[in-house]
Scaffold this active site. Structure first.
Site, short mmCIF file in Angstrom:
data_model
loop_
_atom_site.label_atom_id
_atom_site.label_comp_id
_atom_site.label_asym_id
_atom_site.label_seq_id
_atom_site.Cartn_x
_atom_site.Cartn_y
_atom_site.Cartn_z
N TYR A 1 21.38 -6.75 37.39
CA TYR A 1 20.83 -7.14 36.08
C TYR A 1 20.17 -8.51 36.12
O TYR A 1 19.93 -9.11 35.09
CB TYR A 1 21.93 -7.12 35.01
N SER A 2 19.89 -8.99 37.32
CA SER A 2 19.42 -10.36 37.47
C SER A 2 18.04 -10.59 36.85
O SER A 2 17.08 -9.87 37.14
CB SER A 2 19.38 -10.67 38.97
N ASN A 3 17.95 -11.62 35.99
CA ASN A 3 16.63 -12.03 35.45
C ASN A 3 15.74 -12.55 36.57
O ASN A 3 14.52 -12.45 36.51
CB ASN A 3 16.80 -13.16 34.42
#
Ligand SMILES: *Cc1c(COP(=O)(O)O)cnc(C)c1O
Length: 300
Positions: A72-74
């Protein structure tokens, strides 16, 4: 390949005052530094952290960017977007196993051309060891390596420019902390007497103090000593939320017509308003809150 200057980012980002009765009651001024407006697909601090890395990759004639992150890393999404707009092949090394269908966050990265590859959790912990890096070079050839979360020396240099864009006097500048790279860079750009205050979005974020200090010493040769981190506003931990936070986001949106990103920015803002209510800032204080990004995280 498009030049970095052809790529439309809004920098300096706008500075806008937030008017709120709670602030008036305590005689505090609060300005938002709207880094969320820098680019629609790249959260602001991610752009600041990528900027000099991309310049350096170009200087080295690299054509590929490789980086690491959780599902889910931005930062993964921002790297995919930067590669798409500026013209790099991008490779995202994701922690853990592949889950299909892809979550919206990784799906978005793939739609922007990112190639995904997965590392099991044990290997992921040693992802920058020579053994793993050699394996990655065998698989993908030459690449410019950006660390997890994007926080390296060049990232701090990019974030250091943020406070230098602000032309009003202020006492304290606040930002949310994941890896602490943004805080470390911002603190280095302050004038004497100014302070930076980070809000950990991670549970047990005390280790961040060492990380920020290490990052600053690696980049600037010293710990600038003008920053601190509040660790009590994580609301359950990374990508966790609770009723209190949701209520705060609702009420903030009703008052200001502006919905806060709940993974990072809302926790900082909740922390700022709590500390104001607790009388932690002297009357007459001017605060800056960095809206590091606005994108609503997808399906966490
Ligand atoms: C990644 C991110 C942060 C955290 O930045 P660090 O430099 O890792 O501390 C804060 N806000 C937003 C919106 C982010 O995407």
């Amino acid at each position: 390949m498009a030049g970095i200057s052809d790529f439309a980012v809004q920098v300096p980002s706008p500075l806008v005052e937030l008017r709120d009765m709670a602030l008036d009651r305590h005689d505090i001024r609060l300005y938002l530094k709207r880094d969320d407006l820098i680019h629609p697909d790249i959260p602001g601090n991610k752009w600041r952290k990528l900027k000099y890395n991309i310049a350096s990759a170009k200087e080295q004639n690299a054509t590929s960017l490789l980086t690491f992150g959780g599902a889910y890393s931005n930062h993964i999404r921002a790297t995919a977007a930067a590669g798409h707009y500026i013209g790099f092949r991008t490779i995202g090394i994701i922690r853990g196993e592949e889950h299909l269908p892809l979550n919206p966050s990784l799906d978005y990265a793939v739609s922007l051309g990112m190639h995904l590859s997965y590392l099991d959790r044990a290997s992921y912990r040693t992802k920058t060891s020579p053994a793993i890096l050699n394996q990655l070079h065998d698989m993908f050839g030459e690449f410019y390596l950006i660390p997890e979360g994007g926080s390296n020396e060049l990232a701090l240099a990019g974030c250091k420019e943020l406070p230098q864009e602000i032309d009003i006097n202020f006492d304290t500048i606040c930002c949310a902390c994941g890896t602490g790279g943004t805080l470390a860079g911002i603190a280095a750009g302050l004038r004497p007497g100014q302070q930076a205050l980070g809000f950990s979005v991670l549970k047990g974020g005390d280790f961040l103090r060492n990380d920020v200090s290490d990052l600053q010493r690696r980049t600037f040769g010293e710990d600038t000593g003008n920053w601190s981190i509040a660790c009590d506003f994580h609301m359950g931990g990374y990508a966790r939320r609770n009723r209190e936070l949701d209520d705060f986001i609702e009420s903030f949106e009703r008052r200001h017509g502006f919905r806060l990103d709940w993974v990072y920015v809302a926790k900082m803002m909740y922390g700022i308003f709590s500390m104001i209510e607790q009388g932690k800032f002297p009357q007459g204080t001017t605060l800056i809150a960095v809206v590091t990004g606005e994108r609503q995280p997808l399906d966490v």
